[in-house]
Enzyme design. Sequence first.
Site, short mmCIF file in Angstrom:
data_model
loop_
_atom_site.label_atom_id
_atom_site.label_comp_id
_atom_site.label_asym_id
_atom_site.label_seq_id
_atom_site.Cartn_x
_atom_site.Cartn_y
_atom_site.Cartn_z
N SER A 214 0.82 -1.20 0.00
CA SER A 214 0.00 0.00 0.00
C SER A 214 0.87 1.27 0.00
O SER A 214 1.77 1.38 -0.82
CB SER A 214 -0.95 -0.07 1.19
OG SER A 214 -2.11 0.63 0.91
N LYS B 281 4.35 2.14 -2.20
CA LYS B 281 4.81 3.34 -2.92
C LYS B 281 6.24 3.65 -2.48
O LYS B 281 7.12 3.94 -3.28
CB LYS B 281 3.89 4.54 -2.61
CG LYS B 281 2.38 4.31 -2.77
CD LYS B 281 1.57 5.59 -2.53
CE LYS B 281 0.15 5.41 -1.99
NZ LYS B 281 -0.84 4.76 -2.78
N TRP C 274 -9.83 0.31 -5.44
CA TRP C 274 -9.30 1.64 -5.08
C TRP C 274 -7.88 1.82 -5.62
O TRP C 274 -7.47 2.90 -6.03
CB TRP C 274 -9.34 1.76 -3.55
CG TRP C 274 -8.86 3.02 -2.93
CD1 TRP C 274 -7.84 3.13 -2.03
CD2 TRP C 274 -9.39 4.34 -3.10
NE1 TRP C 274 -7.70 4.44 -1.64
CE2 TRP C 274 -8.64 5.20 -2.28
CE3 TRP C 274 -10.43 4.88 -3.88
CZ2 TRP C 274 -8.88 6.58 -2.21
CZ3 TRP C 274 -10.66 6.24 -3.81
CH2 TRP C 274 -9.89 7.07 -2.99
N HIS D 205 -7.55 -5.85 -0.20
CA HIS D 205 -6.34 -5.05 0.03
C HIS D 205 -5.66 -5.55 1.31
O HIS D 205 -6.13 -5.28 2.42
CB HIS D 205 -6.80 -3.60 0.18
CG HIS D 205 -5.72 -2.60 0.35
ND1 HIS D 205 -4.95 -2.17 -0.70
CD2 HIS D 205 -5.27 -1.93 1.45
CE1 HIS D 205 -4.08 -1.26 -0.27
NE2 HIS D 205 -4.25 -1.10 1.04
C1 GCU Z 1 -5.36 4.89 1.52
C2 GCU Z 1 -4.74 5.64 0.38
C3 GCU Z 1 -3.91 4.73 -0.53
C4 GCU Z 1 -2.94 3.92 0.31
C5 GCU Z 1 -3.67 3.20 1.40
C6 GCU Z 1 -2.79 2.45 2.40
O1 GCU Z 1 -6.37 4.04 1.04
O2 GCU Z 1 -5.77 6.29 -0.32
O3 GCU Z 1 -3.21 5.50 -1.47
O4 GCU Z 1 -2.20 3.05 -0.50
O5 GCU Z 1 -4.39 4.15 2.18
O6 GCU Z 1 -1.62 2.76 2.55
O7 GCU Z 1 -3.34 1.59 3.09
#
Ligand code: GCU
Length: 420
Positions: free
Chosen positions: A257, A261, A348, A400
């Site tokens: 998540s 990144k 998402w 997720h």
């Molecule tokens: C939120 C955010 C995402 C991210 C995620 C996470 O949903 O919008 O961009 O990847 O959190 O880190 O769990």
Amino acid sequence: MATADGVDVDAQTNYDEAAVKPYTLPDPLRTAEGRGVTSPELWVKVRRPELLRLFETNVYGRTPTPPKPIAVAYEMVSEDREALGGKAVRREVSVRFGDGADAPRMEVLLYLPKDAAEGRRVPAFLGLNFEGNHAVSRDPGVRLSTAWMRADHGPGIVDHKATEAARGTVADRWCAERVVERGYALATVYYGDLDPDFDDGFHNGVHPLFYRPGQTKPAPDQWGAIGAWAWGLSRTLDYLGTVPEIDSAKVAVMGHSRLGKAALWAGAQDTRFALVVSNNSGEGGASLSRRNFGEDVAHLNKSFPHWFCDNYKPYSGREDKLPVDQHELIALIAPRPVLISSAEDDKWADPRGEFLAGQAADPVYRLLGTDGLLLHGWPSPAEDSLSKGTIGYRYRPGKHDVLPSDWEAFLNFADAHLKK
Ligand code: GCU
């Protein structure tokens, strides 16, 4: 649908494939001046540095040069040679950045396979965790983190602090026993040790170590939280380079998540990482920004203004104006292996956009002489999904998260690329 940060996004979010607007991706093999990148040499000397600069300036922010070199000190705080039911050696190492009692510290938790030795060095997985090192395994010997924690990051967090009830809560997300059983070391750090994940104007975490006299926050082209998390991954890799039992030329960086990144950004900048795994990293990670499906840049900037650099803000709703797109972040990892892992219900994060980014990075891998992505179309989700090739793609059913089956795929991918 409410996202992890509690924002209700249904109203403005597109989840309809038919409503994806046409877009044109920047060509990773064409320089800003329009010159075709036709040789590995041109990639390495011209285009790669140019893309890195564009991501620094417009997306994640550049890591500043500190006003004076930051002294780094390692202190071993625990060792257990009979950890994880006797399968592993556990160490906890406190890494201090700078001098003085208030100097920021990151706590490294390391599990080594029992038989790892200086003469039998092992590859390793390194990843930041959301919940504190004590949550990563049920090992009662791991110190409870005393750092600030987000309330939404797992049970056992009271008033933003971890309690005993948080111990082992994400053991299934890390599979430490399995990782060591498969012959890898596992190293992890709580991401909040580097920068607590809330918008405080960059007073806490490691950012202030880099301020010039009079500076109180990063400049518009300087790093946000993702940059600091990626920096911490590189500093942990420095530490792993001092561990006699680890083969530091074979360290895979993995992140889920937002930390996916950060893993991609770390792998893009620091070529010492031998392999990168992005799990459900989504917008601002592996998925294409120009594809209007799932999260968008405006949401990132609004809900998490501290993640990216200030120069990223004007791209809210103007993704087509970005001088880069995320396939070029993946291309910055070339020719090193990268695994993009997506989940079916994680709309998402735009699983298809993650696949398409891998596909659009493929020409760079080919130019550099690897086989790139060995899939012609977006596959159907499958439990044991993992494509062959230097750009691996996994697409599994479910939500997720990081699952034990994901770890099997990460380990299989690492076996194929690091153990050959
Ligand atoms: C939120 C955010 C995402 C991210 C995620 C996470 O949903 O919008 O961009 O990847 O959190 O880190 O769990």
